[in-house]
Design a protein around this motif. Structure first.
Motif, PDB file in Angstrom:
ATOM      1  N   VAL A  32      -6.663  31.368 -16.960  1.00  0.00           N
ATOM      2  CA  VAL A  32      -7.014  31.869 -15.632  1.00  0.00           C
ATOM      3  C   VAL A  32      -7.399  30.722 -14.693  1.00  0.00           C
ATOM      4  N   THR A  33      -7.994  29.652 -15.219  1.00  0.00           N
ATOM      5  CA  THR A  33      -8.338  28.530 -14.335  1.00  0.00           C
ATOM      6  C   THR A  33      -7.094  27.704 -14.015  1.00  0.00           C
ATOM      7  N   ALA A  34      -6.141  27.666 -14.947  1.00  0.00           N
ATOM      8  CA  ALA A  34      -4.875  26.976 -14.653  1.00  0.00           C
ATOM      9  C   ALA A  34      -4.136  27.733 -13.553  1.00  0.00           C
ATOM     10  N   ALA A  35      -4.093  29.063 -13.687  1.00  0.00           N
ATOM     11  CA  ALA A  35      -3.426  29.880 -12.664  1.00  0.00           C
ATOM     12  C   ALA A  35      -4.117  29.706 -11.310  1.00  0.00           C
ATOM     13  N   ALA A  36      -5.447  29.669 -11.341  1.00  0.00           N
ATOM     14  CA  ALA A  36      -6.199  29.470 -10.083  1.00  0.00           C
ATOM     15  C   ALA A  36      -5.835  28.124  -9.459  1.00  0.00           C
ATOM     16  N   ASP A  37      -5.742  27.092 -10.281  1.00  0.00           N
ATOM     17  CA  ASP A  37      -5.324  25.778  -9.775  1.00  0.00           C
ATOM     18  C   ASP A  37      -3.973  25.868  -9.075  1.00  0.00           C
ATOM     19  N   GLY A  38      -3.069  26.640  -9.660  1.00  0.00           N
ATOM     20  CA  GLY A  38      -1.719  26.769  -9.097  1.00  0.00           C
ATOM     21  C   GLY A  38      -1.757  27.331  -7.683  1.00  0.00           C
ATOM     22  N   ALA A  39      -2.605  28.348  -7.489  1.00  0.00           N
ATOM     23  CA  ALA A  39      -2.728  28.954  -6.154  1.00  0.00           C
ATOM     24  C   ALA A  39      -3.337  27.961  -5.172  1.00  0.00           C
ATOM     25  N   VAL A  40      -4.342  27.215  -5.645  1.00  0.00           N
ATOM     26  CA  VAL A  40      -4.997  26.231  -4.780  1.00  0.00           C
ATOM     27  C   VAL A  40      -4.001  25.120  -4.412  1.00  0.00           C
ATOM     28  N   ALA A  41      -3.239  24.642  -5.411  1.00  0.00           N
ATOM     29  CA  ALA A  41      -2.258  23.573  -5.152  1.00  0.00           C
ATOM     30  C   ALA A  41      -1.267  24.028  -4.089  1.00  0.00           C
ATOM     31  N   ALA A  42      -0.806  25.277  -4.194  1.00  0.00           N
ATOM     32  CA  ALA A  42       0.177  25.778  -3.230  1.00  0.00           C
ATOM     33  C   ALA A  42      -0.378  25.724  -1.807  1.00  0.00           C
ATOM     34  N   HIS A  43      -1.668  26.018  -1.668  1.00  0.00           N
ATOM     35  CA  HIS A  43      -2.309  25.969  -0.356  1.00  0.00           C
ATOM     36  C   HIS A  43      -2.218  24.550   0.221  1.00  0.00           C
ATOM     37  N   TYR A  44      -2.529  23.545  -0.620  1.00  0.00           N
ATOM     38  CA  TYR A  44      -2.530  22.160  -0.125  1.00  0.00           C
ATOM     39  C   TYR A  44      -1.116  21.582  -0.025  1.00  0.00           C
ATOM     40  N   VAL A  45      -0.185  22.102  -0.831  1.00  0.00           N
ATOM     41  CA  VAL A  45       1.224  21.719  -0.682  1.00  0.00           C
ATOM     42  C   VAL A  45       1.699  22.139   0.702  1.00  0.00           C
ATOM     43  N   GLU A  46       1.376  23.386   1.052  1.00  0.00           N
ATOM     44  CA  GLU A  46       1.804  23.920   2.346  1.00  0.00           C
ATOM     45  C   GLU A  46       1.177  23.114   3.484  1.00  0.00           C
ATOM     46  N   GLU A  47      -0.105  22.834   3.347  1.00  0.00           N
ATOM     47  CA  GLU A  47      -0.795  22.051   4.384  1.00  0.00           C
ATOM     48  C   GLU A  47      -0.118  20.688   4.545  1.00  0.00           C
ATOM     49  N   TYR A  48       0.188  20.050   3.413  1.00  0.00           N
ATOM     50  CA  TYR A  48       0.817  18.719   3.437  1.00  0.00           C
ATOM     51  C   TYR A  48       2.199  18.792   4.094  1.00  0.00           C
ATOM     52  N   LEU A  49       2.985  19.785   3.711  1.00  0.00           N
ATOM     53  CA  LEU A  49       4.355  19.884   4.249  1.00  0.00           C
ATOM     54  C   LEU A  49       4.338  20.207   5.745  1.00  0.00           C
ATOM     55  N   LEU A  50       3.417  21.070   6.166  1.00  0.00           N
ATOM     56  CA  LEU A  50       3.341  21.390   7.603  1.00  0.00           C
ATOM     57  C   LEU A  50       2.905  20.175   8.413  1.00  0.00           C
ATOM     58  N   GLU A  51       1.946  19.429   7.877  1.00  0.00           N
ATOM     59  CA  GLU A  51       1.495  18.201   8.575  1.00  0.00           C
ATOM     60  C   GLU A  51       2.639  17.199   8.703  1.00  0.00           C
ATOM     61  N   ARG A  52       3.399  17.067   7.621  1.00  0.00           N
ATOM     62  CA  ARG A  52       4.522  16.108   7.649  1.00  0.00           C
ATOM     63  C   ARG A  52       5.577  16.544   8.656  1.00  0.00           C
ATOM     64  N   SER A  53       5.869  17.834   8.698  1.00  0.00           N
ATOM     65  CA  SER A  53       6.858  18.338   9.657  1.00  0.00           C
ATOM     66  C   SER A  53       6.377  18.099  11.083  1.00  0.00           C
ATOM     67  N   ALA A  54       5.081  18.349  11.318  1.00  0.00           N
ATOM     68  CA  ALA A  54       4.529  18.157  12.662  1.00  0.00           C
ATOM     69  C   ALA A  54       4.639  16.681  13.056  1.00  0.00           C
ATOM     70  N   LYS A  55       4.336  15.772  12.124  1.00  0.00           N
ATOM     71  CA  LYS A  55       4.413  14.338  12.419  1.00  0.00           C
ATOM     72  C   LYS A  55       5.855  13.926  12.708  1.00  0.00           C
ATOM     73  N   ALA A  56       6.786  14.493  11.926  1.00  0.00           N
ATOM     74  CA  ALA A  56       8.203  14.146  12.118  1.00  0.00           C
ATOM     75  C   ALA A  56       8.674  14.598  13.500  1.00  0.00           C
ATOM     76  N   LYS A  57       8.235  15.800  13.912  1.00  0.00           N
ATOM     77  CA  LYS A  57       8.618  16.317  15.246  1.00  0.00           C
ATOM     78  C   LYS A  57       8.057  15.409  16.338  1.00  0.00           C
ATOM     79  N   GLU A  58       6.802  15.013  16.158  1.00  0.00           N
ATOM     80  CA  GLU A  58       6.115  14.139  17.122  1.00  0.00           C
ATOM     81  C   GLU A  58       6.891  12.830  17.281  1.00  0.00           C
ATOM     82  N   ALA A  59       7.328  12.284  16.140  1.00  0.00           N
ATOM     83  CA  ALA A  59       8.025  10.988  16.146  1.00  0.00           C
ATOM     84  C   ALA A  59       9.375  11.080  16.858  1.00  0.00           C
ATOM     85  N   HIS A  60       9.977  12.279  16.837  1.00  0.00           N
ATOM     86  CA  HIS A  60      11.295  12.463  17.463  1.00  0.00           C
ATOM     87  C   HIS A  60      11.221  12.706  18.975  1.00  0.00           C
ATOM     88  N   ARG A  61      10.014  12.918  19.474  1.00  0.00           N
ATOM     89  CA  ARG A  61       9.877  13.235  20.907  1.00  0.00           C
ATOM     90  C   ARG A  61      10.151  12.015  21.788  1.00  0.00           C
TER      91      ARG A  61
END
Ligand code: NAP
Length: 315
Positions: free
Chosen positions: A286-315
């Motif tokens: 159950v703690t491994a599964a919980a880690d998985g959900a938490v990781a997904a949250h920070y994966v999403e945060e990381y990917l959205l930040e990277r996309s935002a930075k990439a868009k900024e750089a293209h402006r």
């Protein structure tokens, strides 16, 4: 050799890995899980799991692993059965070499879990499957009405000894100290089930013909040797994380566990660690599964930040 690219590559198909995969796929990311053998990881070797919520009669670990895999695949997660042979996390695109080709991913979740620790005694590896075993619930039935030794003093060793006492003719528990690390409540159960405790002792030597026939046991305090005829030895002396392939790429502690806090973020941006392979206090499904959900949250945060930075750089 193929080369494929994903938003998220998950290495290891246990509860932590498939939960991360499920959550990431539900957020709309492309996800691959690289798994060496079969879904479920360590839990797949337990025939009865009673401490994962939602199953009033408990559940077979292999079945639970399959359910987690199918549940994630329903949302588009791909499973690649492959051995990971090398990784390069130095760039913004992470590179994973495997027996089935190279995978590239924008983020990686490390969920490789841990394996049983070996005793490190001569012939131990040769006798694996021929009298030396590491999982009582997997291999115990092969020792029905036979004599076995369990080595170790933790909860796993005691649990194994009690499980085997129901199947075997005779069970010894060999421990290197004079008190158990396991929860004290087990002492009564061991007595009631006629498990013979051999304190302050270690296996000095395996005796075998084609398969194990006995062991030579040394009393560590007195140096006294004792030969015991046994059909099987179950080693239950803890576990070691399966993280060697990440050496030099991700920071680990002295025991090899991937250093990550409750956010599951490692020292490498875009690389996350979940489940038993991560530094943590409580290692459970159950703690491994919980880690998985938490990781997904920070994966999403990381990917959205990277996309935002990439868009900024293209402006
Ligand atoms: P553990 O608690 O770390 O115990 C390992 C045992 O093996 C210790 O008694 C240790 O001896 C001994 N040992 C270590 N290396 C050895 C060696 N080279 N030779 C001989 N003996 C050696 O590991 P575990 O039993 O696998 O349990 C891991 C975790 O899971 C623990 O937190 C445990 O409580 C938990 N767990 C809980 C349950 C449950 O709640 N039902 C069931 C299983 C596991 P020393 O004591 O001398 O160090």
């Amino acid at each position: 050799m193929s080369e494929k690219r994903y938003d998220v590559a998950v290495i290891g198909g246990g509860p932590g890995g498939y939960t991360a995969a499920l959550y990431c796929a539900r957020s709309g990311f492309s996800v691959v899980v690289l798994e060496r053998l079969s879904a479920g990881g360590q839990m797949a070797t337990s025939e009865q799991i009673d401490n994962y919520p939602g199953f009033e009669d408990g559940v077979d670990g292999f079945e639970l692993g399959e359910k987690m895999q199918k549940g994630a695949e329903r949302f588009g997660v791909e499973t690649l059965y492959a051995e990971v042979t090398g990784v390069d996390f130095s760039g913004s695109t992470k590179r994973i070499e495997s027996s089935e080709g190279v995978i590239e991913a924008r983020t990686v979740v490390l969920a490789t879990g841990a394996s049983p620790r070996e005793l490190g005694i001569k012939d131990e590896r040769n006798l694996r499957g021929r009298g030396v075993a590491y999982c009582a619930t997997c291999d115990g039935m092969m020792y029905r009405d036979k004599t076995v030794i369990v080595v170790g003093g933790g909860n796993t060793a005691v649990g194994d000894a009690l499980y085997l006492a129901k199947i075997c003719k005779k069970v010894y528990l060999v421990h290197r100290r004079d008190s158990l690390r396991a929860t004290p409540i087990y002492m009564n159960a061991l007595r009631e089930n006629n498990v013979e405790l051999v304190w302050n002792s270690r296996i000095a030597e395996f005796r075998y013909d084609k398969r194990l026939t006995g062991v030579r046991i040394e009393n560590i305090q007195t140096g006294e040797m004792r030969d015991i005829a046994v059909d099987g030895v179950f080693v239950a002396v803890g576990r070691v994380p399966d993280t060697k392939v990440f050496a030099g790429q991700v920071r680990t502690d002295d025991a090899g566990y991937l250093i990550a806090d409750e956010t599951t973020r490692t020292n490498v941006p875009g690389v996350f660690a979940v489940g038993d392979a991560r530094t943590k206090e409580v290692r459970q499904i159950v703690t491994a599964a919980a880690d998985g959900a938490v990781a997904a949250h920070y994966v999403e945060e990381y990917l959205l930040e990277r996309s935002a930075k990439a868009k900024e750089a293209h402006r």
